[in-house]
Design a protein around this motif. Sequence first.
Motif, mmCIF file in Angstrom:
data_model
loop_
_atom_site.group_PDB
_atom_site.id
_atom_site.type_symbol
_atom_site.label_atom_id
_atom_site.label_comp_id
_atom_site.label_asym_id
_atom_site.label_seq_id
_atom_site.Cartn_x
_atom_site.Cartn_y
_atom_site.Cartn_z
ATOM 1 N N PHE A 283 -5.888 0.890 -1.579
ATOM 2 C CA PHE A 283 -6.940 1.354 -0.688
ATOM 3 C C PHE A 283 -7.256 0.226 0.289
ATOM 4 C CE2 PHE A 283 -7.648 4.372 -4.146
ATOM 5 C CZ PHE A 283 -7.920 5.543 -3.444
ATOM 6 N N ALA A 284 -7.226 0.532 1.587
ATOM 7 C CA ALA A 284 -7.527 -0.467 2.617
ATOM 8 C C ALA A 284 -8.378 0.192 3.693
ATOM 9 C CB ALA A 284 -6.240 -1.024 3.229
ATOM 10 N N ASP A 285 -9.470 -0.458 4.035
ATOM 11 C CA ASP A 285 -10.379 0.084 5.055
ATOM 12 C C ASP A 285 -10.815 1.507 4.723
ATOM 13 O OD1 ASP A 285 -10.119 -2.281 6.559
ATOM 14 O OD2 ASP A 285 -8.291 -1.527 7.494
ATOM 15 N N LEU B 243 1.862 3.643 5.055
ATOM 16 C CA LEU B 243 1.481 4.862 5.760
ATOM 17 C C LEU B 243 0.097 5.319 5.301
ATOM 18 C CD1 LEU B 243 4.878 6.708 5.228
ATOM 19 C CD2 LEU B 243 4.185 5.401 7.251
ATOM 20 N N ASP B 244 -0.617 5.987 6.182
ATOM 21 C CA ASP B 244 -1.925 6.540 5.830
ATOM 22 C C ASP B 244 -1.692 7.793 4.985
ATOM 23 O OD1 ASP B 244 -4.364 7.829 5.678
ATOM 24 O OD2 ASP B 244 -4.908 7.473 7.765
ATOM 25 N N PRO C 53 -13.721 0.727 -10.915
ATOM 26 C CA PRO C 53 -13.547 1.549 -9.717
ATOM 27 C C PRO C 53 -12.200 2.278 -9.736
ATOM 28 C CG PRO C 53 -13.244 -0.763 -9.182
ATOM 29 C CD PRO C 53 -13.741 -0.712 -10.589
ATOM 30 N N LEU C 54 -12.147 3.412 -9.040
ATOM 31 C CA LEU C 54 -10.933 4.227 -9.015
ATOM 32 C C LEU C 54 -9.725 3.426 -8.552
ATOM 33 C CD1 LEU C 54 -9.583 7.062 -9.229
ATOM 34 C CD2 LEU C 54 -10.143 7.343 -6.797
ATOM 35 N N ALA D 143 -6.351 3.286 -10.811
ATOM 36 C CA ALA D 143 -5.059 3.816 -10.364
ATOM 37 C C ALA D 143 -4.006 2.721 -10.293
ATOM 38 C CB ALA D 143 -5.224 4.491 -9.009
ATOM 39 N N ALA D 144 -4.405 1.551 -9.826
ATOM 40 C CA ALA D 144 -3.446 0.454 -9.676
ATOM 41 C C ALA D 144 -2.948 -0.046 -11.023
ATOM 42 C CB ALA D 144 -4.082 -0.687 -8.883
ATOM 43 N N THR D 145 -3.861 -0.303 -11.957
ATOM 44 C CA THR D 145 -3.452 -0.893 -13.232
ATOM 45 C C THR D 145 -2.774 0.122 -14.154
ATOM 46 O OG1 THR D 145 -5.672 -0.494 -14.151
ATOM 47 C CG2 THR D 145 -5.252 -2.645 -13.142
ATOM 48 N N ARG D 146 -3.212 1.378 -14.071
ATOM 49 C CA ARG D 146 -2.665 2.378 -14.989
ATOM 50 C C ARG D 146 -1.395 3.042 -14.473
ATOM 51 N NH1 ARG D 146 -7.226 5.432 -18.426
ATOM 52 N NH2 ARG D 146 -8.683 3.704 -18.721
#
Length: 287
Positions: free
Chosen positions: A184-186, A94-95, A164-165, A169-172
């Motif tokens: 994050f996509a597009d 979802l957006d 990068p943010l 966010a992904a790793t932490r």
Amino acid sequence: MTLQSDHADAAEPTDTAEGVDLPDAVKTAHRGERAGVGQAADVGGVADAADAVDPADMAERVRVVLQAADPGAAWAVGGPDGLHAGSQDDGSALDVGDLSPVLAVWPVIGSLVAEEALRLHTPLTAYGTEAPAGTTAHHLLSHSTGPAAHDALTRLAEQLTGSPLAELAATRFWHPLGMAGTCFADGTLRAPLADLVRFLSHLLSPADHPVTRAWITESLRIRTGELTPARGLLWYPAPHGTWSYGETPTVWVSPRRHRWAILLPTHPPGPLRHTFRDTAFAPTPYP
């Protein structure tokens, strides 16, 4: 720096959702809580008898509200143990771009504070980040709103870490919480409903990792003194002991009621935003 937001949760609740009359039981719950509108949220961790709610009854009342006002909306209500009720989830991303400050920026800044790589009251210029003289991370989290503040916090985090943010966010946070579909996509943040459930459940759980209990506790208390609107660190106090973020997609957490909720409407929600919140968090009305 002056406050720039008149947050929607300061508005008076309504007995209608997008012009649709609600069941009498739902109206009763709303009227019973109006005295708390505009007051600071109670962030105590202990619920009393008045906070008791039948999860099945609450879920049915939420479904009635959404079916009348926005049947295509994605929503969920739960607690530290996970999902209690929600819309059908097919796993699609979802957006949730409007929620990226609370899903990405806020936890990353909290982790830097926990590591003592960042002090909230130190001017950003001390870290080599361009900002008006005297501006601190605390100012941006508690007094400023909008993309400019969030962009400044993002630049600060990326400058302090060299990453990068999205990666931070992904790793932490996202990967440790099992939020495998969040990314994050597009240029926008996307996440399946199940990942949002994992994130919000963690905020009310006793776990101290990956988002620390100290950061959550410090964020969910008034940080603006006598200034209005009242605000924590990114989060706003709202009725029924809740703290919220967002105005079209919105998330709420209530340590006192051990409950969280999320609403992703298909159109600007208008009165539905308050009606959904009241139905999800107000005590179950009794005859």
